[in-house]
Scaffold this motif. Structure first.
Motif, short mmCIF file in Angstrom:
data_model
loop_
_atom_site.label_atom_id
_atom_site.label_comp_id
_atom_site.label_asym_id
_atom_site.label_seq_id
_atom_site.Cartn_x
_atom_site.Cartn_y
_atom_site.Cartn_z
N VAL A 31 0.85 -1.19 0.00
CA VAL A 31 0.00 0.00 0.00
C VAL A 31 0.89 1.24 0.00
CG1 VAL A 31 -1.84 1.25 1.19
CG2 VAL A 31 -1.79 -1.26 1.26
N PHE A 32 0.53 2.21 -0.87
CA PHE A 32 1.28 3.44 -1.02
C PHE A 32 0.34 4.64 -0.92
CE2 PHE A 32 3.60 0.19 -3.24
CZ PHE A 32 4.95 0.50 -3.10
N LEU A 33 0.92 5.77 -0.54
CA LEU A 33 0.21 7.03 -0.68
C LEU A 33 0.15 7.41 -2.15
CD1 LEU A 33 1.46 9.43 2.16
CD2 LEU A 33 -0.88 8.61 1.81
N THR A 34 -0.94 8.08 -2.56
CA THR A 34 -1.04 8.61 -3.91
C THR A 34 -2.00 9.78 -3.88
OG1 THR A 34 -1.35 8.03 -6.24
CG2 THR A 34 -2.95 7.12 -4.67
N GLU A 35 -2.35 10.31 -5.03
CA GLU A 35 -3.32 11.39 -5.13
C GLU A 35 -4.38 11.01 -6.14
OE1 GLU A 35 -0.71 14.60 -6.20
OE2 GLU A 35 -0.61 15.34 -4.13
N TYR A 36 -5.61 11.50 -5.93
CA TYR A 36 -6.72 11.11 -6.78
C TYR A 36 -7.60 12.31 -7.11
CZ TYR A 36 -10.87 8.77 -8.54
OH TYR A 36 -11.91 8.39 -9.34
N GLY A 37 -8.07 12.35 -8.35
CA GLY A 37 -9.05 13.35 -8.75
C GLY A 37 -8.44 14.69 -9.07
N PRO A 38 -9.26 15.60 -9.64
CA PRO A 38 -8.75 16.93 -10.00
C PRO A 38 -8.30 17.75 -8.81
CG PRO A 38 -11.15 16.81 -10.20
CD PRO A 38 -10.68 15.42 -10.00
N GLU A 39 -8.85 17.42 -7.62
CA GLU A 39 -8.43 18.14 -6.41
C GLU A 39 -7.14 17.59 -5.83
OE1 GLU A 39 -11.29 16.67 -6.88
OE2 GLU A 39 -12.94 18.08 -6.62
N LEU A 40 -6.59 16.53 -6.47
CA LEU A 40 -5.37 15.87 -5.97
C LEU A 40 -5.53 15.48 -4.52
CD1 LEU A 40 -2.60 18.01 -7.70
CD2 LEU A 40 -3.61 15.86 -8.47
N ARG A 41 -6.64 14.86 -4.22
CA ARG A 41 -6.93 14.44 -2.85
C ARG A 41 -6.01 13.31 -2.43
NH1 ARG A 41 -12.82 12.16 -0.81
NH2 ARG A 41 -12.21 11.67 1.31
N LYS A 42 -5.53 13.37 -1.20
CA LYS A 42 -4.69 12.30 -0.68
C LYS A 42 -5.48 11.00 -0.67
CE LYS A 42 -1.90 13.08 2.79
NZ LYS A 42 -1.38 13.26 4.19
N ALA A 43 -4.89 9.94 -1.20
CA ALA A 43 -5.54 8.63 -1.28
C ALA A 43 -4.51 7.56 -1.03
CB ALA A 43 -6.20 8.45 -2.65
N ALA A 44 -4.98 6.32 -0.96
CA ALA A 44 -4.10 5.16 -0.82
C ALA A 44 -4.31 4.26 -2.02
CB ALA A 44 -4.40 4.40 0.47
N VAL A 45 -3.24 3.66 -2.51
CA VAL A 45 -3.36 2.70 -3.61
C VAL A 45 -2.75 1.37 -3.15
CG1 VAL A 45 -1.22 3.57 -4.68
CG2 VAL A 45 -2.84 2.20 -6.02
N LYS A 46 -3.53 0.32 -3.32
CA LYS A 46 -3.09 -1.01 -2.93
C LYS A 46 -2.72 -1.79 -4.19
CE LYS A 46 -4.65 -4.97 -0.13
NZ LYS A 46 -5.79 -5.49 0.69
N LEU A 47 -1.54 -2.37 -4.19
CA LEU A 47 -1.05 -3.15 -5.33
C LEU A 47 -1.01 -4.62 -4.95
CD1 LEU A 47 1.93 -0.89 -6.49
CD2 LEU A 47 -0.48 -0.78 -7.17
N ILE A 48 -1.63 -5.45 -5.80
CA ILE A 48 -1.72 -6.89 -5.54
C ILE A 48 -1.13 -7.65 -6.72
CG2 ILE A 48 -3.28 -8.81 -5.00
CD1 ILE A 48 -5.35 -6.67 -4.15
N PRO A 49 -0.03 -8.37 -6.55
CA PRO A 49 0.53 -9.16 -7.65
C PRO A 49 -0.43 -10.27 -8.07
CG PRO A 49 2.11 -8.89 -5.85
CD PRO A 49 0.79 -8.43 -5.32
N ILE A 50 -0.61 -10.42 -9.38
CA ILE A 50 -1.57 -11.42 -9.89
C ILE A 50 -0.92 -12.38 -10.88
CG2 ILE A 50 -3.56 -9.92 -9.51
CD1 ILE A 50 -3.46 -9.23 -12.50
#
Length: 501
Positions: A31-50
């Protein structure tokens, strides 16, 4: 999957999500910090190897996440987007969701929750689970790490939600909080009730239940108070059909009916960002009840810009000469009960000069205060250095300002049972606005700390403080204060700091 996820910080997923700080994970996910949307809102992104999944499993997992994304409740973490990506030679499934500042697993290693804190946790948790079950879904992963908080809003994780009766997709390894039937692939609403019982005991005691020889009856720690022991036993029945329904748990706690969401689900396609829920489960509820205190008192989320603009307009209208901020503190101690004390010592004012030159706001506030001040602020006499004028101006300000003082201070009444849960110090900062009569008119959490319970106690106490207002040229003026509450197992200390004027 190799463990060093941190090497991917700074990389971009799906050509739009830059991987910020690595927050944690395992071989199964990172899990990493990232930004989302035009407002660049703080979000989390989860990466799952498949890489080891077959196509059917990948499609099923994407379908499950899309179903979870369509759900919305103020106490569920919002999923913004999910899809497939590839970094280097690693095929990934990514999930972008709201970022939560803390979760229960970060608190429990240092202390258990007080009974009032557990009640405050259970209400929104029951409401979120009732919503999921009513929509035909189960949470399936209820445990401390998945009970999160955004500001004063409790949120349950959403990336493990699955339709009732189906397997939970590409599940992580079994958890101690999973119901027995999970091992057989059954995913039903009663499984969430079991997990809730386990979570309840862990939150209160920092220990999980043991089981008798028959493996049918839980053996609870001795210090589980009523009614939580009874609730836990009815949640931890081996037969899913014998477990209490969520409505029975709510009734036993005196919650009444479980509220439906009152805010419409946001349209992520238009805004790109889900708005925050209107109210939080704990602090906002306490604010709605109308706490005892001065009339017209409001407790709200912190919003600096509006308050500063209004303050400047008021200062210009009444032509109050703005002085430097004064920082003074006086600790208040209490070991047992809520106390009101009248300040008797007259403290000598102390000042910390604030550079006002070249500030548009400061110059506007200075106008009209006096011809002398206006002259100092807007012109530099021939032959004098700007530094000398600034020093003279600061002396003029100090001559006109009498700092405010605390007249009556209220320290929260903390039951000893709650103090016994504290390890170290629980710190809460409350920012308050005071009118020219010395009454608190607004209060807001500047630093809520790790506990919603102690944050609420501090907010309620701060509302009841009284002040001798500061004076400018002999006239009482508005002021702002920052109250630093420090809760320990031995007592409570409050340090008041006048922040404006």
């Amino acid at each position: 999957m190799r463990e060093p996820w941190k090497e991917w910080e700074g990389r971009v997923v799906n050509k739009e999500f830059r991987l910020g700080e690595y927050l944690g994970g395992s071989e199964r996910a990172g899990v990493f910090l990232t930004e989302y949307g035009p407002e660049l809102r703080k979000a989390a992104v989860k990466l799952i190897p498949i890489g080891t999944w077959d196509q059917a499993t990948v499609e099923a997992e994407l379908s499950r996440l899309q179903s979870a994304r369509e759900l919305w409740h103020p106490h569920l973490l919002q999923i913004f987007q999910a899809g497939l990506a590839k970094l280097d030679d690693t095929e990934l499934l990514f999930v972008v969701m709201e970022y939560a500042e803390e979760d229960l697993s970060q608190i429990l290693p240092s202390r258990s929750l007080a009974t009032e804190e557990v009640r405050e946790m259970l209400k929104p948790t029951l409401e979120a689970l009732a919503y999921l079950h009513g929509q035909g879904f189960v949470h399936g992963h209820l445990k401390p790490a998945n009970v999160m908080a955004i500001d004063d809003q409790l949120k349950l994780s959403s990336d493990g939600i699955s339709p009732s009766g189906e397997r939970g997709g590409a599940r992580e390894q079994r958890s101690d909080y999973d119901a027995p039937e999970i091992a057989q692939g059954e995913s039903v609403a009663a499984g969430d009730v079991w997990s809730l019982g386990m979570l309840l005991i862990m939150a209160l005691t920092k220990r999980l239940p043991r089981w008798d020889a028959s493996k049918e009856q839980p053996i609870l720690p001795e210090n589980v108070p009523a009614p939580f022991a009874e609730i836990a036993r009815h949640c931890l029945c081996g037969d899913p059909r014998a477990r209490w329904a969520l409505t029975e748990i709510a009734a036993r706690l005196g919650f009444g009916s479980l509220a439906e969401p009152t805010v419409a689900k946001p349209d992520l396609r238009q805004s790109g960002v889900a708005p925050r829920a209107v109210v939080g489960p704990q602090l906002a509820a306490a604010q709605r009840k109308g706490l005892t205190g001065p009339r017209s008192f409001t407790a709200k989320s912190r919003s600096n810009s509006g308050a500063y603009i209004v303050s400047v307009v008021v200062l210009v209208i009444v032509a109050i000469f703005v002085g430097p901020r004064l920082f003074r503190s006086g600790p208040v101690n209490s070991k047992t009960t809520s106390s009101r004390t009248r300040s008797t010592a007259k403290e000598q004012p102390t000042t910390q000069a604030r550079a006002l030159a070249n500030s548009g706001i400061a110059q506007a506030s200075d106008q009209g205060a006096s011809s002398e001040a206006a002259s100092d602020a807007n012109s530099v006499p021939s032959g004098e250095k700007p530094e000398e004028v600034s020093t003279a101006r600061e002396k003029t300000l100090r001559r006109r300002l009498t700092p405010g003082q605390v007249a009556e201070q209220v320290v929260p009444n903390v039951p000893q049972s709650a103090r016994d849960t504290i390890r170290g110090t629980v710190r809460v900062n409350v920012r308050i606005s005071v009118d020219s009569s010395g009454n608190v008119t607004e209060a807001e959490l500047d630093l809520p700390g790790p506990s919603k319970y102690f944050a609420r106690l501090a907010l309620e106490a701060a509302q009841q403080w009284k002040f001798e207002p500061p004076k400018v040229q002999g006239r009482s003026v508005l002021s702002d204060w920052l109250l630093h509450f420090q809760f320990t197992g031995q007592g409570t200390k409050v340090i008041p700091i006048e922040s404006d004027p």
